[in-house]
Enzyme design. Structure first.
Site, mmCIF file in Angstrom:
data_model
loop_
_atom_site.group_PDB
_atom_site.id
_atom_site.type_symbol
_atom_site.label_atom_id
_atom_site.label_comp_id
_atom_site.label_asym_id
_atom_site.label_seq_id
_atom_site.Cartn_x
_atom_site.Cartn_y
_atom_site.Cartn_z
ATOM 1 N N GLY A 96 0.836 -1.190 0.000
ATOM 2 C CA GLY A 96 0.000 0.000 0.000
ATOM 3 C C GLY A 96 0.874 1.245 0.000
ATOM 4 O O GLY A 96 0.400 2.358 0.179
ATOM 5 N N ARG B 47 -3.480 0.046 -17.420
ATOM 6 C CA ARG B 47 -3.858 0.686 -16.154
ATOM 7 C C ARG B 47 -4.770 1.899 -16.311
ATOM 8 O O ARG B 47 -5.733 2.035 -15.550
ATOM 9 C CB ARG B 47 -2.606 1.066 -15.349
ATOM 10 N N TYR C 2 2.857 -3.232 -12.804
ATOM 11 C CA TYR C 2 1.550 -3.606 -13.360
ATOM 12 C C TYR C 2 1.361 -3.086 -14.783
ATOM 13 O O TYR C 2 0.252 -2.735 -15.167
ATOM 14 C CB TYR C 2 0.409 -3.122 -12.450
ATOM 15 N N CYS D 2 -9.203 -1.678 -31.165
ATOM 16 C CA CYS D 2 -10.579 -1.436 -31.588
ATOM 17 C C CYS D 2 -11.554 -1.465 -30.418
ATOM 18 O O CYS D 2 -12.537 -2.204 -30.408
ATOM 19 C CB CYS D 2 -10.953 -2.427 -32.679
ATOM 20 N N GLU D 3 -11.208 -0.746 -29.393
ATOM 21 C CA GLU D 3 -12.096 -0.402 -28.287
ATOM 22 C C GLU D 3 -11.641 1.020 -27.962
ATOM 23 O O GLU D 3 -10.592 1.438 -28.415
ATOM 24 C CB GLU D 3 -11.832 -1.222 -27.024
ATOM 25 N N PRO E 13 6.324 -4.688 -0.898
ATOM 26 C CA PRO E 13 5.921 -3.712 -1.901
ATOM 27 C C PRO E 13 6.163 -4.190 -3.333
ATOM 28 O O PRO E 13 7.122 -4.918 -3.597
ATOM 29 C CB PRO E 13 6.835 -2.520 -1.596
HETATM 30 C C1 LIG Z 1 -0.279 -6.966 -4.865
HETATM 31 C C2 LIG Z 1 0.198 -7.301 -3.526
HETATM 32 C C3 LIG Z 1 1.243 -6.582 -2.943
HETATM 33 C C4 LIG Z 1 1.909 -5.386 -3.593
HETATM 34 O O1 LIG Z 1 1.094 -4.263 -3.654
HETATM 35 P P1 LIG Z 1 1.696 -2.870 -4.199
HETATM 36 O O2 LIG Z 1 0.567 -1.924 -4.118
HETATM 37 O O3 LIG Z 1 2.161 -3.089 -5.604
HETATM 38 O O4 LIG Z 1 2.838 -2.490 -3.351
HETATM 39 C C5 LIG Z 1 1.696 -6.993 -1.705
HETATM 40 N N1 LIG Z 1 1.129 -8.052 -1.073
HETATM 41 C C6 LIG Z 1 0.126 -8.777 -1.616
HETATM 42 C C7 LIG Z 1 -0.428 -9.933 -0.870
HETATM 43 C C8 LIG Z 1 -0.376 -8.424 -2.859
HETATM 44 O O5 LIG Z 1 -1.392 -9.128 -3.360
#
Ligand SMILES: *Cc1c(COP(=O)(O)O)cnc(C)c1O
Length: 408
Positions: A226, A306, A364, A336-337, A268
């Site tokens: 997070g 994204r 991502y 084509c969207e 992370p």
């Molecule tokens: C996706 C995920 C993360 C990484 O989240 P970020 O927002 O990219 O830092 C960490 N732990 C778990 C279990 C996840 O599914």
């Protein structure tokens, strides 16, 4: 990327040179930025044992995994395939955390047999492991359901989330652990929401500390991720230094109270690799309609989904023409969207064949790419210690046909 003499460069290599050598669309990753982020995270915390595990779903090129490993960072995986990839990159099972959600028992058994640290978020699975693999060390993923004090900025694990074992079911879990004599060596919470206020997050972490007192054999507490990085110049993001200071303090206090020094884990993805990545695409057309100027590029939601998938913002630079007068564009793809990367965006005047750079393209982005519209996935390049390396070839028609079976 630095702008030097009207030219963008990555570790001193002109970005346009990379584009000329490898073509577009192209992903480029700067390992110096990954290292910078790892160091920032390590330096922010003052605990005896900080364990970082890179969430490899964000970026899974094996060269990146090897680089991250060389920085003494473990691996966070969500599938058996990610475990296999990690082991190919040189990770040993004890350096890997596996956090499955809604996967089958056959996959969980494969992971257990490899010996990775499992992180369980389902009571029946906990029971199953306890019965069939009695000596396994298990981490439990808790969903704390915090909407901290009416502060809408943070909602850690809402009540109808499919992730984690609800904090309200903890008494049941504790009974199960005692009856089956489970060895619970870790507690985990990954809420998925951005940590925008270090103080609020630290308060929420109190819930994990409270839960931890019920498990005597713990070795670590895992705070998930997070950790938010800036996408725009004045973006609110996680103040990692403040988080490190506040959380280290409450963590160390908790360990004293618990009676054992635990390890503090983070896992992370975005924080480590988002800013390291650049996505380069070439402008195919400039199309003026009665209301809008479109810049159409040689890519689309197949390569960078994204913005369309969750409305994320990626800064876009015209690296062919960085100093021109800005004009307002909708930057769109060739799929084509409706695949709009950005609306009403001020960008240095774009001409056909100009190369656009999408920033924050490390996390991502490639890992979510597809072959939609039968397009080839882009090449990937790594810039490392002042040199550039092709780390994934651009696909060819053979790749599209590889697993197809001509049956008639
Ligand atoms: C996706 C995920 C993360 C990484 O989240 P970020 O927002 O990219 O830092 C960490 N732990 C778990 C279990 C996840 O599914």
């Amino acid at each position: 990327m630095n702008l030097v003499n009207d030219q963008y460069d990555i570790q001193g290599i002109p970005a346009l040179d990379l584009v000329h050598e490898y073509g577009t669309p192209l992903y480029v990753y700067d390992t110096a930025i990954i290292k910078r982020q790892i160091d920032r995270l390590k330096n922010a915390f003052t605990v005896p044992h900080l364990g970082i595990h890179f969430a490899c779903k964000a970026l899974n090129n094996i060269n990146i995994l090897k680089f991250v490993k060389s920085c003494n960072v473990g691996l966070d995986t969500v599938s058996i395939q990610e475990i296999w990839l990690g082991m190919k990159a040189g990770y040993t099972p004890d350096q890997i955390i596996y956090t499955p959600n809604c996967v089958g028992l056959d996959e969980i058994e494969m992971a257990l047999q490899l010996g990775v640290q499992i992180n369980v978020d389902h009571i029946e699975t906990l029971e199953y492991i306890g019965t069939h693999y009695p000596n396994t060390k298990i981490c439990i993923r808790v969903n704390p359901h915090v909407m901290a004090g009416g502060n809408e900025k943070i909602s850690v694990g809402h009540i109808d989330s499919k992730f984690g074992i609800s904090i309200y079911q903890l008494p049941l879990v504790v009974r199960l652990v005692q009856t089956l004599k489970l060895h619970i060596n870790g507690l985990h919470m990954h809420t998925g929401s951005d940590i925008l206020d270090a103080g609020v997050f630290t308060l929420a972490s109190q819930i994990l500390f409270d839960a931890a007192t019920k498990f005597p054999d713990l070795e670590f507490l895992d705070f998930g991720s997070g950790l938010k990085v800036p996408y725009q110049t004045d973006d609110v993001c996680t103040d990692i230094e403040e988080l490190g200071e506040l959380l280290s303090k409450s963590f160390n206090e908790f360990c004293t109270q618990y009676g054992r020094q635990l390890k503090l884990y983070f896992e992370p993805g975005k924080f480590l690799v988002s800013e390291s990545g650049y996505f380069f695409a070439k402008t195919n057309v400039i199309k003026q309609t009665p209301s809008t100027v479109f810049a159409g590029v040689d890519s689309g939601l197949n390569h960078l989904i994204r913005p369309m998938f969750y409305g994320s913002y990626h800064q876009i630079l015209n690296i062919s023409n960085p100093k021109a007068r800005p004009r307002i564009y909708n930057v769109v793809g060739y799929i084509c969207e409706t695949d709009t990367f950005a609306s009403n965006r001020a960008i240095s005047e774009i001409h056909p064949n100009d190369v656009l750079c999408f920033r924050n393209a490390g996390a991502y982005c490639f890992s979510m790419s597809s072959n939609y519209n039968s397009r080839f996935r882009p090449a990937e390049v790594m810039v490392h210690e002042g040199r550039h390396y092709l780390i994934r070839q651009r696909e060819t028609l053979e790749d599209l046909l590889k697993n197809q079976v001509e049956a008639i």
